[in-house]
Motif scaffolding. Structure first.
Motif, PDB file in Angstrom:
ATOM      1  N   ARG A  90      -1.018   6.375   2.407  1.00  0.00           N
ATOM      2  CA  ARG A  90       0.087   5.445   2.142  1.00  0.00           C
ATOM      3  C   ARG A  90       0.888   5.156   3.412  1.00  0.00           C
ATOM      4  NH1 ARG A  90       3.692   7.826  -1.146  1.00  0.00           N
ATOM      5  NH2 ARG A  90       2.503   9.668  -1.769  1.00  0.00           N
ATOM      6  N   ILE A 136       0.817  -1.212   0.000  1.00  0.00           N
ATOM      7  CA  ILE A 136       0.000   0.000   0.000  1.00  0.00           C
ATOM      8  C   ILE A 136       0.854   1.267   0.000  1.00  0.00           C
ATOM      9  CG2 ILE A 136      -1.617   1.339   1.425  1.00  0.00           C
ATOM     10  CD1 ILE A 136      -3.005  -1.290   2.113  1.00  0.00           C
ATOM     11  N   LYS A 137       2.036   1.206   0.591  1.00  0.00           N
ATOM     12  CA  LYS A 137       2.904   2.387   0.613  1.00  0.00           C
ATOM     13  C   LYS A 137       3.354   2.806  -0.783  1.00  0.00           C
ATOM     14  CE  LYS A 137       4.708   1.834   5.307  1.00  0.00           C
ATOM     15  NZ  LYS A 137       5.917   1.646   6.158  1.00  0.00           N
ATOM     16  N   ASP A 138       3.204   1.920  -1.762  1.00  0.00           N
ATOM     17  CA  ASP A 138       3.623   2.224  -3.129  1.00  0.00           C
ATOM     18  C   ASP A 138       2.457   2.540  -4.051  1.00  0.00           C
ATOM     19  OD1 ASP A 138       6.293   1.805  -2.506  1.00  0.00           O
ATOM     20  OD2 ASP A 138       6.242  -0.317  -3.026  1.00  0.00           O
ATOM     21  N   PHE A 160      -2.940   6.814  -3.989  1.00  0.00           N
ATOM     22  CA  PHE A 160      -3.207   7.229  -2.623  1.00  0.00           C
ATOM     23  C   PHE A 160      -2.371   8.434  -2.235  1.00  0.00           C
ATOM     24  CE2 PHE A 160      -4.546   2.751  -0.971  1.00  0.00           C
ATOM     25  CZ  PHE A 160      -5.682   2.838  -1.766  1.00  0.00           C
ATOM     26  N   GLY A 187      -0.496   1.946   5.131  1.00  0.00           N
ATOM     27  CA  GLY A 187       0.640   1.091   4.808  1.00  0.00           C
ATOM     28  C   GLY A 187       1.281   0.505   6.047  1.00  0.00           C
TER      29      GLY A 187
END
Length: 261
Positions: A172, A161-163, A167, A176
């Motif tokens: 993120r 999710i951080k990538d 978002f 994330g």
């Protein structure tokens, strides 16, 4: 648990930013072709089922042959030199609890040789707390074992999710972080059961970008869901995890795995 607690003051911001992202993100359909086979000559046949949320449902590609399940089956077939029959039981938007309550009971009571599960994004988006997530994951494993006895179970990597380019930074970072906390709890669940495995290697899209010299658009179909390229890379990596995990490889190669009748 601490990581999810510090998120509380930011919940209103996460809520409104989440609504904005959903409004801007196109609603893509799930892939078609929920069953398939990779056929090789010989007597060895295995049945693999896939459970999960939108990524397992193939959102972002047209057919499951080019999604996670299809590529994973091709890779596993090559590694095992065997025919793989595969089936997908997944639904976009489903959480771990919904998969357990709504999908597992509808799976036919036939022999299964491997279960692959991909979850985490929707539980993070709905802010499922780590304690509940772990208890729910234990119930999912128990329900599957009640249905399919000692079937090996593999939980896929948590979503990166951080990538996700669609978002904003706040989502993120906080969502994330939460998905990584849920991943730690999933590792704890896997350690409690024989024959249950979790690939805890973090997916880093930025590493793929550097390796293949491609931009974000090549790895996401809509800024959130995987593209055909990403499904292929992810499936190949998880198939390698299965084959390189000695206990899994031995189980799949054992005489107990009698194949599909």
């Amino acid at each position: 648990m601490f990581g999810s607690i510090i998120m509380v003051p930011f919940l209103p911001f996460l809520y409104f930013q989440g609504k904005r992202v959903r409004a801007r993100t196109p609603r893509l359909p799930e892939a078609i072709g929920n069953t398939g086979s990779v056929r090789l000559e010989g007597e060895r046949e295995f049945r693999v089922i896939f459970l999960g949320e939108s990524s397992i449902a193939g959102v972002g590609v047209t057919h499951h042959d080019e999604g996670f399940a299809g590529v994973f089956a091709k890779e596993l077939s090559a590694n095992m030199n065997a025919t793989i029959h595969w089936e997908v039981y997944a639904k976009s938007g489903y959480t771990l609890r919904k998969v357990t309550e709504r999908i597992v009971p509808m799976i036919p009571d036939q022999k299964v040789d491997l279960v692959v599960i991909g979850l985490g994004a929707n539980d993070a988006f709905t802010l499922n707390n780590p304690w509940s997530w772990q208890k729910q994951s234990e119930k999912l494993v128990s329900d599957l074992r009640s249905k399919f006895e000692d079937v090996p179970i593999v939980f896929a990597n948590m979503p990166p999710i951080k990538d996700f380019p669609a978002f904003p930074l706040l989502i993120r970072v906080f969502i994330g972080n939460l998905v990584e906390i849920l991943g730690n709890e999933l590792l704890a669940t896997a350690s409690k059961f024989d024959g249950v495995h979790y690939s805890d290697t973090k997916i880093r899209v930025r590493d793929w970008k550097a390796k293949f010299n491609k931009e974000d658009g090549a790895f996401f179909s809509d800024g959130v869901h995987p593209s055909k390229l990403t499904y292929g890379l992810w499936a190949k990596e998880l198939s390698s995890f299965v084959w390189e995990t000695e206990a899994l490889r031995e189980k799949l190669n054992s005489k107990e795995m009698s194949g599909v009748q």
